[in-house]
Design a protein around this motif. Structure first.
Motif, PDB file in Angstrom:
ATOM      1  N   CYS A 120      41.067  32.273  36.415  1.00 35.98           N
ATOM      2  CA  CYS A 120      41.249  32.601  37.834  1.00 35.98           C
ATOM      3  C   CYS A 120      42.499  33.471  37.948  1.00 35.98           C
ATOM      4  O   CYS A 120      43.609  33.020  37.631  1.00 35.98           O
ATOM      5  CB  CYS A 120      41.412  31.309  38.632  1.00 35.98           C
ATOM      6  N   LEU A 121      42.338  34.712  38.364  1.00 38.96           N
ATOM      7  CA  LEU A 121      43.480  35.634  38.408  1.00 38.96           C
ATOM      8  C   LEU A 121      44.549  35.149  39.386  1.00 38.96           C
ATOM      9  O   LEU A 121      45.744  35.338  39.161  1.00 38.96           O
ATOM     10  CB  LEU A 121      42.998  37.036  38.790  1.00 38.96           C
ATOM     11  N   SER A 122      44.098  34.502  40.442  1.00 37.15           N
ATOM     12  CA  SER A 122      45.049  33.994  41.424  1.00 37.15           C
ATOM     13  C   SER A 122      45.904  32.885  40.795  1.00 37.15           C
ATOM     14  O   SER A 122      47.122  32.839  40.972  1.00 37.15           O
ATOM     15  CB  SER A 122      44.258  33.467  42.614  1.00 37.15           C
ATOM     16  N   ALA A 167      39.431  28.733  36.684  1.00 39.23           N
ATOM     17  CA  ALA A 167      38.934  28.831  38.064  1.00 39.23           C
ATOM     18  C   ALA A 167      38.642  27.433  38.597  1.00 39.23           C
ATOM     19  O   ALA A 167      38.069  26.605  37.889  1.00 39.23           O
ATOM     20  CB  ALA A 167      37.675  29.683  38.097  1.00 39.23           C
ATOM     21  N   CYS A 171      36.754  27.908  45.705  1.00 36.74           N
ATOM     22  CA  CYS A 171      37.951  28.714  45.980  1.00 36.74           C
ATOM     23  C   CYS A 171      37.734  29.560  47.234  1.00 36.74           C
ATOM     24  O   CYS A 171      36.641  29.575  47.790  1.00 36.74           O
ATOM     25  CB  CYS A 171      38.267  29.584  44.767  1.00 36.74           C
ATOM     26  N   PRO A 172      38.757  30.312  47.693  1.00 39.45           N
ATOM     27  CA  PRO A 172      38.591  31.055  48.954  1.00 39.45           C
ATOM     28  C   PRO A 172      37.583  32.202  48.873  1.00 39.45           C
ATOM     29  O   PRO A 172      37.268  32.819  49.893  1.00 39.45           O
ATOM     30  CB  PRO A 172      39.994  31.614  49.224  1.00 39.45           C
ATOM     31  N   GLY A 173      37.106  32.533  47.678  1.00 38.66           N
ATOM     32  CA  GLY A 173      36.104  33.600  47.554  1.00 38.66           C
ATOM     33  C   GLY A 173      36.607  34.911  48.124  1.00 38.66           C
ATOM     34  O   GLY A 173      37.667  35.401  47.720  1.00 38.66           O
ATOM     35  N   CYS A 176      40.230  35.705  48.918  1.00 35.84           N
ATOM     36  CA  CYS A 176      41.209  35.800  47.826  1.00 35.84           C
ATOM     37  C   CYS A 176      41.550  37.275  47.586  1.00 35.84           C
ATOM     38  O   CYS A 176      40.656  38.115  47.508  1.00 35.84           O
ATOM     39  CB  CYS A 176      40.615  35.179  46.558  1.00 35.84           C
ATOM     40  N   HIS A 178      42.277  38.693  44.978  1.00 30.73           N
ATOM     41  CA  HIS A 178      41.754  39.170  43.678  1.00 30.73           C
ATOM     42  C   HIS A 178      40.228  39.175  43.639  1.00 30.73           C
ATOM     43  O   HIS A 178      39.642  39.394  42.584  1.00 30.73           O
ATOM     44  CB  HIS A 178      42.270  38.266  42.549  1.00 30.73           C
ATOM     45  N   TYR A 179      39.624  38.906  44.775  1.00 26.65           N
ATOM     46  CA  TYR A 179      38.167  38.723  44.781  1.00 26.65           C
ATOM     47  C   TYR A 179      37.426  39.879  44.087  1.00 26.65           C
ATOM     48  O   TYR A 179      36.526  39.664  43.285  1.00 26.65           O
ATOM     49  CB  TYR A 179      37.676  38.550  46.225  1.00 26.65           C
ATOM     50  N   CYS A 182      37.718  39.604  40.442  1.00 20.60           N
ATOM     51  CA  CYS A 182      37.534  38.248  39.907  1.00 20.60           C
ATOM     52  C   CYS A 182      36.423  38.232  38.845  1.00 20.60           C
ATOM     53  O   CYS A 182      35.299  38.670  39.095  1.00 20.60           O
ATOM     54  CB  CYS A 182      37.184  37.297  41.048  1.00 20.60           C
ATOM     55  N   TYR A 185      33.265  36.043  39.933  1.00 25.07           N
ATOM     56  CA  TYR A 185      32.398  36.628  40.961  1.00 25.07           C
ATOM     57  C   TYR A 185      31.751  37.928  40.487  1.00 25.07           C
ATOM     58  O   TYR A 185      30.629  38.248  40.880  1.00 25.07           O
ATOM     59  CB  TYR A 185      33.170  36.813  42.275  1.00 25.07           C
TER      60      TYR A 185
HETATM   61  S1  SF4 Z   1      38.080  34.612  43.834  1.00 22.57           S
HETATM   62 FE1  SF4 Z   1      40.270  34.395  43.497  1.00 22.57          FE
HETATM   63  S2  SF4 Z   1      40.667  32.204  43.658  1.00 22.57           S
HETATM   64 FE2  SF4 Z   1      38.461  32.471  43.365  1.00 22.57          FE
HETATM   65  S3  SF4 Z   1      38.201  32.261  41.132  1.00 22.57           S
HETATM   66 FE3  SF4 Z   1      38.380  34.433  41.639  1.00 22.57          FE
HETATM   67  S4  SF4 Z   1      40.524  34.893  41.333  1.00 22.57           S
HETATM   68 FE4  SF4 Z   1      40.351  32.679  41.501  1.00 22.57          FE
END
Ligand code: SF4
Length: 692
Positions: A120-122, A167, A171-173, A176, A178-179, A182, A185
């Motif tokens: 998860c980049l966040s 991840a 998550c906020p999807g 986010c 970084h969506y 991501c 995703y």
């Molecule tokens: S969308 Fe953001 S918070 Fe969700 S897994 Fe990806 S990087 Fe993490």
């Protein structure tokens, strides 16, 4: 344009021109069969033994159908290791065989595994900011194995780090930042449309569950045309894992964490609407409610006299003597109260969050931010509602299921497992898309009756392909003379297990000396494995490694590196261990791995079968053991040039009627010996043994 079979033939012609190509006629036959199945929506069951090259045989028709008619095929494996092998090794090779048949970019492929296996980049930015650059620069899929190869460090340290950057389950999807980059995703978006999707069994189950509750009936894998389940013998286990429910302290803690993230994600909208205080209070109240549930669960743990079955369906099974014997004792009403409180709190919270968003929408007017907030809240609330719903079913199970209480350390853990998979799988998987179940060990007694009966799958076509290996020349079966090893059931009953361990240690010691190490001994229980190890007496040149409680992969690698080493191992090595070459020249199956009904789901399953008037041993325990014995024996010959000995050390294989049936499920053409040195001499291992 070429036909599908023409494309497959052409691909195999190209394959045969590659250096190092080994001709396997059954590989092309399997490919053609799968091509026909995809064409005609045929439901197939195929046993394709190890060494046949089934990964390539599956990919080639999937690609041919994508080129010919744009069909979408999902190929799912049980383990992520095999899924990655498909993706990194077999898929590029398969695609190269169709050069000139499609324009670059026309044929789309995707890889998708469970979300918690992605970085998860966040979370990286928050918890390990130094790693942002190397991960972004080097990770392609953004999955755990890549993370471990990119970031240096000892395994334990990397495991701790991984837990901080993996991840989260929700998550906020799109909220986010970084969506758009991501990894998870991105993979999901590709998987919705790709012609060939490589994934795992859990994702297939998850996809079907999502599709079942979605308004448009669409899951994460989009509207695919055909499903190939590789390693299909493990699909029932993946289904059980995917459909189980657990309510425990950590699970409730996870709900608290999710609500905190939801609070944070929607705070700016609440502020815009001037409703910050109410929003904060609402989330705080939920947190308090959940903490109260955690405390109640701890109190219940203290009152719990005996873990065991809480309830099950069908009701008549509750009267079975074994079920009564394994019933939970102490504080059952308290467990019910916890489950009800979790349902009440989660439902109330989810309703209140929906109402808040409606109010904010009226106050701020419709906007992109409100839309995103609604979408984010939907993800979080779906997760929260699912737990509340699962808790509501704990004391009112549906279908054929058992609810029980177990312990995780000192803490009580409420669980529900399915004991009858056939009906749920029909509804969820088999009636949804056409499929093929593919495995090296799918049949018992030469047919698929057991798999069909236990999973509810029905097939239009069934086939067992022959092994490409020459077991008659390359494998010997060693069964010690009667009397050398005591009957383990009698030993347990009479309390003479130590003598049994001693006899096994003598036998295994002789085997290991005769083979010069290179032995994989597969045990059914840790107690037995450690008991035998206590008595084994071997020189330091023939070290014995033991599968520990953690790090099975590492001990497997060490075993492969030392040709004189032997390995004592448990369940995971019966099925998923691959050690080609001389390093593994003897597989000892120490005891027939009959399932011992100790756990509530096992007790409930056997009781349910008996209540239905079925023979639980003949209909479940024995076929399962036969399949396991086939899988264990299958560890020996992994390549055409491998050779060695399969040692069966359970005396019941000779003294009990079922013994013959089990042996008949192993490769039939092996020559049998009751003297290990004769076996070693015949197979040609004697020159390799140490002079000890
Ligand atoms: S969308 Fe953001 S918070 Fe969700 S897994 Fe990806 S990087 Fe993490």
């Amino acid at each position: 344009m070429s036909t599908v079979s023409g494309l497959i033939e052409k691909a195999f012609a190209r394959l045969s021109e590659l250096p190092g190509f080994v001709e396997r006629p059954d590989q092309q036959q399997l490919s053609m069969l799968l091509g026909d199945f995809i064409e005609g929506d045929t439901r197939g069951a195929i046993e394709a033994p190890t060494g046949l090259g089934k990964s390539l045989a599956s990919l080639i028709p999937a690609i041919a159908h994508a080129i010919h008619g744009g069909k979408r095929t999902v190929i799912a494996t049980y383990t992520n290791v095999l899924a990655e092998q498909y993706w990194r090794k077999d898929l590029p090779l398969a695609l190269s065989l169709f050069e000139d048949e499609f324009h670059p970019g026309e044929l789309k492929t995707a890889f998708q595994i469970g979300r918690t296996r992605y970085v998860c980049l966040s979370a990286v930015e928050d918890n390990a900011p130094d790693l942002v650059l190397p991960i972004r620069a080097q990770a392609k899929l953004g999955i755990e194995t890549e993370f471990r190869s990119i970031i240096p460090g000892p395994t334990r340290q990397l495991t701790q780090l991984w837990q901080k950057v993996a991840a989260p389950p929700v998550c906020p999807g799109r909220l986010c930042p970084h969506y758009h980059d991501c990894y998870y995703y991105k993979g999901r978006k590709q998987a919705e449309k790709a012609h060939v999707v490589i994934t795992n069994h859990s994702v297939v189950i998850q996809d079907a569950l999502v599709a079942q509750s979605a308004d448009d009936g669409m899951g994460m894998l989009g509207d695919y045309d055909y499903l190939i389940l590789d390693e299909a013998h493990d699909f029932p286990q993946a289904a059980l894992n995917g459909l189980e429910f657990e309510l425990s302290g950590p699970r409730i803690g996870m709900l608290i964490g999710i609500s905190a993230r939801l609070e944070h994600s929607l705070m700016s909208l609440a502020q815009m609407a001037g409703d910050e205080e109410r929003w904060r209070k609402l989330c705080h109240k939920f947190k308090e409610g959940m903490e109260a549930c955690q405390r109640a669960l701890v109190a219940y743990s203290l009152d719990l006299g005996q873990p065991g079955i809480l309830t099950l369906t069908p009701n008549e099974v509750l009267e079975h003597p074994q079920v009564k014997l394994h019933q939970a004792k102490g504080g059952v009403e308290a467990a019910k109260d916890v489950a009800q409180a979790v349902t009440r709190e989660t439902e109330g919270y989810a309703r209140a969050v929906d109402q808040c968003i409606d109010v904010w929408k009226n106050m701020t007017g419709p906007s992109e931010q409100v839309k995103l907030a609604q979408e984010t809240a939907r993800h979080y609330l779906q997760y929260i509602r699912e737990i509340g719903f699962g808790a509501s079913l704990l004391f009112e199970p549906r279908g054929v299921a058992v609810s029980y209480v177990g312990r995780n350390g000192p803490d009580a853990m409420l669980r529900q497992d399915l004991i009858g998979l056939a009906e749920p799988l029909k509804e969820l998987i088999w009636n949804r898309k056409p499929f093929t179940c593919l495995s090296a060990t799918l049949a018992t007694d030469g047919n698929f009756e057991y798999f069909r009966r236990t999973t509810g799958a029905e097939f239009d076509y069934e086939e067992i392909l022959p092994s490409p290996f020459d077991h008659a020349t390359n494998a010997a079966l060693y069964i010690p003379k009667q009397g050398r090893i005591p009957d383990p059931t009698i030993a347990r009953r009479e309390g003479t297990e130590e003598l049994y361990y001693q006899a096994l240690a003598t036998e295994l010691g002789q085997l290991i000396r005769a083979c010069g190490g290179r032995t994989l001994a597969l045990f059914h229980s840790r107690k037995e494995m450690e008991g035998v190890l206590r008595h084994i007496n071997l020189p330091p040149e023939l070290p014995v490694m033991l599968q520990g409680k953690f790090g099975a992969g590492a001990v497997g690698e060490k075993f492969k590196e030392n040709i004189n080493a032997s390995l004592f191992a448990l369940r995971s090595f019966w099925t998923g261990f691959d050690a080609p070459g001389e390093t593994l020249s003897c597989v000892a199956l120490v005891r027939v791995p009959f399932e011992v009904p100790i756990d509530p789901p096992q007790v409930a399953r056997l009781a349910w079968m008996q209540t239905l008037g079925m023979d639980a041993f003949g209909g479940h325990t024995l076929p399962l053991a036969k399949m396991m014995m086939r899988q264990g024996a299958g560890r020996l010959i992994r390549r055409a040039e491998d050779k060695g000995i399969i040692a069966l050390l359970d005396p019941r294989l000779k003294s009990k009627r079922y013994g013959e049936e089990i042996i008949a499920n192993l490769p039939s053409e092996m020559r049998q010996f009751d003297d290990i040195y004769d076996a070693v001499g015949w197979i040609g291992l004697e020159g390799k043994t140490l002079n000890l």
